[in-house]
Motif scaffolding. Structure first.
Motif, PDB file in Angstrom:
ATOM      1  N   GLY A 277       0.799  -1.230   0.000  1.00 46.22           N
ATOM      2  CA  GLY A 277       0.000   0.000   0.000  1.00 46.22           C
ATOM      3  C   GLY A 277       0.824   1.269   0.000  1.00 46.22           C
ATOM      4  N   ARG A 278       2.118   1.131   0.123  1.00 41.92           N
ATOM      5  CA  ARG A 278       2.973   2.316   0.010  1.00 41.92           C
ATOM      6  C   ARG A 278       3.548   2.356  -1.403  1.00 41.92           C
ATOM      7  NH1 ARG A 278       6.216   1.062   5.521  1.00 41.92           N
ATOM      8  NH2 ARG A 278       4.562   1.639   6.985  1.00 41.92           N
ATOM      9  N   ASN A 279       3.425   3.529  -2.026  1.00 35.25           N
ATOM     10  CA  ASN A 279       3.830   3.646  -3.424  1.00 35.25           C
ATOM     11  C   ASN A 279       5.113   4.469  -3.545  1.00 35.25           C
ATOM     12  OD1 ASN A 279       1.435   2.291  -4.051  1.00 35.25           O
ATOM     13  ND2 ASN A 279       0.299   4.223  -4.201  1.00 35.25           N
ATOM     14  N   TYR A 280       6.123   3.869  -4.131  1.00 37.04           N
ATOM     15  CA  TYR A 280       7.417   4.548  -4.282  1.00 37.04           C
ATOM     16  C   TYR A 280       7.628   4.988  -5.719  1.00 37.04           C
ATOM     17  CZ  TYR A 280       8.509   3.093   0.412  1.00 37.04           C
ATOM     18  OH  TYR A 280       8.476   2.940   1.777  1.00 37.04           O
ATOM     19  N   SER A 281       7.884   6.283  -5.883  1.00 34.98           N
ATOM     20  CA  SER A 281       8.212   6.777  -7.220  1.00 34.98           C
ATOM     21  C   SER A 281       9.644   7.299  -7.279  1.00 34.98           C
ATOM     22  CB  SER A 281       7.230   7.869  -7.639  1.00 34.98           C
ATOM     23  OG  SER A 281       7.305   8.940  -6.724  1.00 34.98           O
ATOM     24  N   ASN A 282      10.363   7.229  -6.161  1.00 31.66           N
ATOM     25  CA  ASN A 282      11.794   7.559  -6.235  1.00 31.66           C
ATOM     26  C   ASN A 282      12.604   6.641  -5.325  1.00 31.66           C
ATOM     27  OD1 ASN A 282      12.646   9.047  -3.624  1.00 31.66           O
ATOM     28  ND2 ASN A 282      10.656   9.949  -4.147  1.00 31.66           N
ATOM     29  N   LEU A 283      13.813   6.363  -5.760  1.00 30.43           N
ATOM     30  CA  LEU A 283      14.684   5.413  -5.083  1.00 30.43           C
ATOM     31  C   LEU A 283      15.192   5.938  -3.739  1.00 30.43           C
ATOM     32  CD1 LEU A 283      16.298   2.764  -5.143  1.00 30.43           C
ATOM     33  CD2 LEU A 283      17.959   3.891  -6.638  1.00 30.43           C
ATOM     34  N   PHE A 284      15.383   7.257  -3.650  1.00 34.40           N
ATOM     35  CA  PHE A 284      15.845   7.853  -2.395  1.00 34.40           C
ATOM     36  C   PHE A 284      14.902   7.464  -1.247  1.00 34.40           C
ATOM     37  CE2 PHE A 284      15.610  11.412   0.591  1.00 34.40           C
ATOM     38  CZ  PHE A 284      16.945  11.648   0.896  1.00 34.40           C
ATOM     39  N   ASP A 285      13.603   7.649  -1.457  1.00 40.71           N
ATOM     40  CA  ASP A 285      12.628   7.295  -0.422  1.00 40.71           C
ATOM     41  C   ASP A 285      12.666   5.798  -0.113  1.00 40.71           C
ATOM     42  OD1 ASP A 285      11.719   9.861  -0.168  1.00 40.71           O
ATOM     43  OD2 ASP A 285       9.812   9.539  -1.223  1.00 40.71           O
ATOM     44  N   ALA A 286      12.846   4.989  -1.157  1.00 44.28           N
ATOM     45  CA  ALA A 286      12.857   3.533  -0.949  1.00 44.28           C
ATOM     46  C   ALA A 286      14.043   3.131  -0.073  1.00 44.28           C
ATOM     47  CB  ALA A 286      12.898   2.814  -2.300  1.00 44.28           C
ATOM     48  N   ILE A 287      15.204   3.739  -0.308  1.00 46.66           N
ATOM     49  CA  ILE A 287      16.387   3.405   0.502  1.00 46.66           C
ATOM     50  C   ILE A 287      16.191   3.907   1.937  1.00 46.66           C
ATOM     51  CG2 ILE A 287      18.881   3.692   0.772  1.00 46.66           C
ATOM     52  CD1 ILE A 287      19.026   4.298  -2.256  1.00 46.66           C
ATOM     53  N   LEU A 288      15.687   5.124   2.057  1.00 42.87           N
ATOM     54  CA  LEU A 288      15.483   5.702   3.388  1.00 42.87           C
ATOM     55  C   LEU A 288      14.498   4.853   4.198  1.00 42.87           C
ATOM     56  CD1 LEU A 288      16.030   7.947   5.381  1.00 42.87           C
ATOM     57  CD2 LEU A 288      14.671   9.494   3.989  1.00 42.87           C
ATOM     58  N   ASP A 289      13.405   4.455   3.580  1.00 43.39           N
ATOM     59  CA  ASP A 289      12.416   3.646   4.302  1.00 43.39           C
ATOM     60  C   ASP A 289      12.935   2.248   4.610  1.00 43.39           C
ATOM     61  OD1 ASP A 289      10.670   5.713   4.534  1.00 43.39           O
ATOM     62  OD2 ASP A 289       9.235   5.004   3.025  1.00 43.39           O
ATOM     63  N   ALA A 290      13.828   1.716   3.759  1.00 40.41           N
ATOM     64  CA  ALA A 290      14.447   0.421   4.078  1.00 40.41           C
ATOM     65  C   ALA A 290      15.282   0.555   5.360  1.00 40.41           C
ATOM     66  CB  ALA A 290      15.307  -0.071   2.913  1.00 40.41           C
ATOM     67  N   HIS A 291      15.978   1.693   5.503  1.00 40.97           N
ATOM     68  CA  HIS A 291      16.726   1.928   6.744  1.00 40.97           C
ATOM     69  C   HIS A 291      15.788   2.055   7.940  1.00 40.97           C
ATOM     70  CE1 HIS A 291      21.008   2.434   5.672  1.00 40.97           C
ATOM     71  NE2 HIS A 291      20.561   2.843   4.497  1.00 40.97           N
ATOM     72  N   TYR A 292      14.678   2.754   7.749  1.00 41.89           N
ATOM     73  CA  TYR A 292      13.714   2.872   8.859  1.00 41.89           C
ATOM     74  C   TYR A 292      13.186   1.492   9.274  1.00 41.89           C
ATOM     75  CZ  TYR A 292      13.211   7.954   9.397  1.00 41.89           C
ATOM     76  OH  TYR A 292      13.429   9.269   9.701  1.00 41.89           O
ATOM     77  N   ALA A 293      12.897   0.652   8.284  1.00 39.46           N
ATOM     78  CA  ALA A 293      12.376  -0.683   8.606  1.00 39.46           C
ATOM     79  C   ALA A 293      13.432  -1.506   9.340  1.00 39.46           C
ATOM     80  CB  ALA A 293      11.927  -1.389   7.320  1.00 39.46           C
ATOM     81  N   ALA A 294      14.683  -1.399   8.872  1.00 34.40           N
ATOM     82  CA  ALA A 294      15.769  -2.151   9.521  1.00 34.40           C
ATOM     83  C   ALA A 294      15.925  -1.688  10.977  1.00 34.40           C
ATOM     84  CB  ALA A 294      17.071  -1.968   8.747  1.00 34.40           C
ATOM     85  N   GLN A 295      15.876  -0.389  11.189  1.00 35.07           N
ATOM     86  CA  GLN A 295      15.992   0.141  12.558  1.00 35.07           C
ATOM     87  C   GLN A 295      14.853  -0.351  13.439  1.00 35.07           C
ATOM     88  OE1 GLN A 295      18.311   4.389  12.140  1.00 35.07           O
ATOM     89  NE2 GLN A 295      16.188   4.434  12.719  1.00 35.07           N
ATOM     90  N   ALA A 296      13.641  -0.315  12.865  1.00 32.58           N
ATOM     91  CA  ALA A 296      12.472  -0.723  13.656  1.00 32.58           C
ATOM     92  C   ALA A 296      12.613  -2.168  14.104  1.00 32.58           C
ATOM     93  CB  ALA A 296      11.194  -0.527  12.834  1.00 32.58           C
ATOM     94  N   SER A 297      13.255  -2.994  13.276  1.00 37.63           N
ATOM     95  CA  SER A 297      13.380  -4.419  13.613  1.00 37.63           C
ATOM     96  C   SER A 297      14.359  -4.664  14.761  1.00 37.63           C
ATOM     97  CB  SER A 297      13.802  -5.220  12.375  1.00 37.63           C
ATOM     98  OG  SER A 297      15.160  -4.964  12.068  1.00 37.63           O
ATOM     99  N   VAL A 298      15.137  -3.641  15.141  1.00 35.40           N
ATOM    100  CA  VAL A 298      16.035  -3.814  16.294  1.00 35.40           C
ATOM    101  C   VAL A 298      15.753  -2.781  17.385  1.00 35.40           C
ATOM    102  CG1 VAL A 298      17.871  -4.933  14.965  1.00 35.40           C
ATOM    103  CG2 VAL A 298      17.897  -2.444  15.206  1.00 35.40           C
ATOM    104  N   GLY A 299      14.496  -2.355  17.479  1.00 33.57           N
ATOM    105  CA  GLY A 299      14.104  -1.495  18.593  1.00 33.57           C
ATOM    106  C   GLY A 299      14.281  -0.011  18.355  1.00 33.57           C
ATOM    107  N   GLY A 300      14.500   0.382  17.083  1.00 34.88           N
ATOM    108  CA  GLY A 300      14.728   1.802  16.812  1.00 34.88           C
ATOM    109  C   GLY A 300      13.592   2.446  16.045  1.00 34.88           C
TER     110      GLY A 300
END
Ligand SMILES: *[C@@H]1O[C@H](CO)[C@@H](O)[C@H](O)[C@H]1NC(C)=O
Ligand SMILES: *[C@@H]1O[C@H](CO)[C@@H](O)[C@H](O)[C@H]1NC(C)=O
Ligand SMILES: *[C@@H]1O[C@H](CO)[C@@H](O)[C@H](O)[C@H]1NC(C)=O
Ligand SMILES: *[C@@H]1O[C@H](CO)[C@@H](O)[C@H](O)[C@H]1NC(C)=O
Length: 363
Positions: free
Chosen positions: A228-251
């Motif tokens: 349900g999240r729509n990505y039209s630029n790679l910058f956002d996709a990389i940034l959100d991948a970092h957010y997801a990785a952080q969330a998975s370790v308590g961040g």
């Protein structure tokens, strides 16, 4: 009476406008790397920031001439601790001295963050620094807190996509296994101290052979659809991948500051001057706007462009020496504006390049 009400309404409106702008205002910073033998003096560089209304800077070491030149300016600073200083800062007394000499000694410099190490990674050439990062962060944090500056100056480290084992789709973002051991306690430390994580984000390196329009914020529609999240630029996709990785370790609540992003103007096969100009122009519009990313919408993204100058002595690929937004003789390479242009509702008018205006052959 009607006039009074009108005046009151105008005043309230003005106040709301000022508050909105103040909350949204997230000016773009520029990294000041000094790996060149033909760069202007530190004082001239600080003047160049001022003339161009660049109000945030990242430096990579506590260079005295730079700190001296920044005194009394309104430029906010990320000050770096070089990788090879990390080991000595594992002693509290050395960290106290570092803070005294490089921060307390410059009371009229606007320090924002201390970046403790850059791109330290158990899987790269800097793996020898891995065990020194968190103890150095703790000691610097203690010293800053003891100096009464704990609320103003946050201690962090600068990381990069190299620690991610999974980055696609963004919501599955995860650190690779041996990086997790290193980064998880750091993220917990950041969460405890309400400090952001600093992340260097380069669509240029992630996507060199892929979809150029997606990397340049020029894609007309969704490229990646992720729960349900729509990505039209790679910058956002990389940034959100970092957010997801952080969330998975308590961040999940650790904010990310983009501590580097850029695109070289020369040195690669197909990468033209115009490609780089398009990237910087659209990056500035995107991060100063209040779109945010699909996972963290509705806010501007604190971002530092890499880099102020072409750095002729940087090792590695030819492109490494062409990341400047200015030439060493201080001429601007591109037409970029660092003035925040806000409309009345606090929204930035997005100045995305038009597809038709972007004529690069071969993509
Ligand atoms: C910087 O800001 C000042 C004041 O707003 C403005 O007059 C000037 O034109 C700006 N400089 C640039 C290079 O945009
Ligand atoms: C620290 O290590 C990174 C990762 O290789 C490297 O890019 C950077 O130049 C190093 N920085 C310093 C200041 O030593
Ligand atoms: C503190 O800053 C002054 C300049 O403001 C400089 O002369 C002095 O050497 C600095 N001291 C240390 C310990 O860095
Ligand atoms: C994403 O795109 C789909 C399909 O076009 C659409 O139904 C959905 O509403 C979009 N989601 C968001 C958050 O914009």
């Amino acid at each position: 009476m009607a006039k009074m009400l009108l005046l009151l309404w105008l005043l309230v409106d003005l106040l709301v406008f000022i508050i909105t702008v103040a909350q949204d205002a997230q000016p773009v910073g520029v990294c000041y790397g000094r790996v060149g033998d033909d760069l202007p003096s530190q004082q001239d560089v600080v003047n160049l920031y001022k003339i161009n209304n660049i109000t945030r800077m990242r430096i990579y070491d506590p260079d005295r001439a730079t700190l001296q030149a920044l005194k009394g300016t309104n430029i906010e600073l990320i000050i770096g601790v070089p990788n090879d200083s990390l080991q000595s800062l594992n002693q509290q007394s050395a960290a106290n001295t570092w803070v005294r000499n490089n921060i307390q000694n410059y009371s009229d410099v606007r320090f924002r963050y201390v970046a403790v190490g850059n791109e330290v990674d158990p899987n790269n050439a800097n793996s020898q620094y891995v065990s020194y990062v968190l103890p150095a962060m703790r000691n610097l944090h203690n010293a800053i807190t003891a100096a009464g500056l704990g609320n103003q100056i946050k201690v962090s480290t600068a990381t990069y996509a190299g620690l991610l084992g999974v980055s696609y789709p963004p919501s599955n973002g995860a650190f690779n296994d041996n990086a997790r051991e290193f980064i998880e306690p750091i993220i917990k430390f950041l969460a405890e101290n309400n400090s952001p994580m600093l992340v260097n984000i380069y669509p240029y390196f992630v996507d060199a052979n892929g979809n150029l329009l997606y990397a340049l914020f020029l894609s007309p529609g969704t490229i990646v659809s992720d729960n349900g999240r729509n990505y039209s630029n790679l910058f956002d996709a990389i940034l959100d991948a970092h957010y997801a990785a952080q969330a998975s370790v308590g961040g999940e609540n650790v904010e990310i500051v983009v501590s580097e992003s850029g695109w070289p103007s020369a040195g690669g096969d197909a990468w033209t001057f115009q490609t780089a100009e398009t990237y910087y122009t659209n990056l500035i519009a995107h991060v100063t706007g209040i779109t945010g990313t699909p996972a963290k919408p509705g806010r501007s993204i604190e971002t530092y462009l890499y880099s102020m100058f072409d750095e002729g002595m940087k090792p590695g690929a030819e492109s490494e020496r062409h990341f400047g937004i200015f030439y060493p003789d201080r001429r601007p390479k591109y037409q970029l504006s660092f003035n925040l242009i806000k409309s009345r509702n606090g929204k930035i008018s997005e100045r995305y390049g038009l597809l038709s205006a972007f004529s690069v052959q071969g993509f």
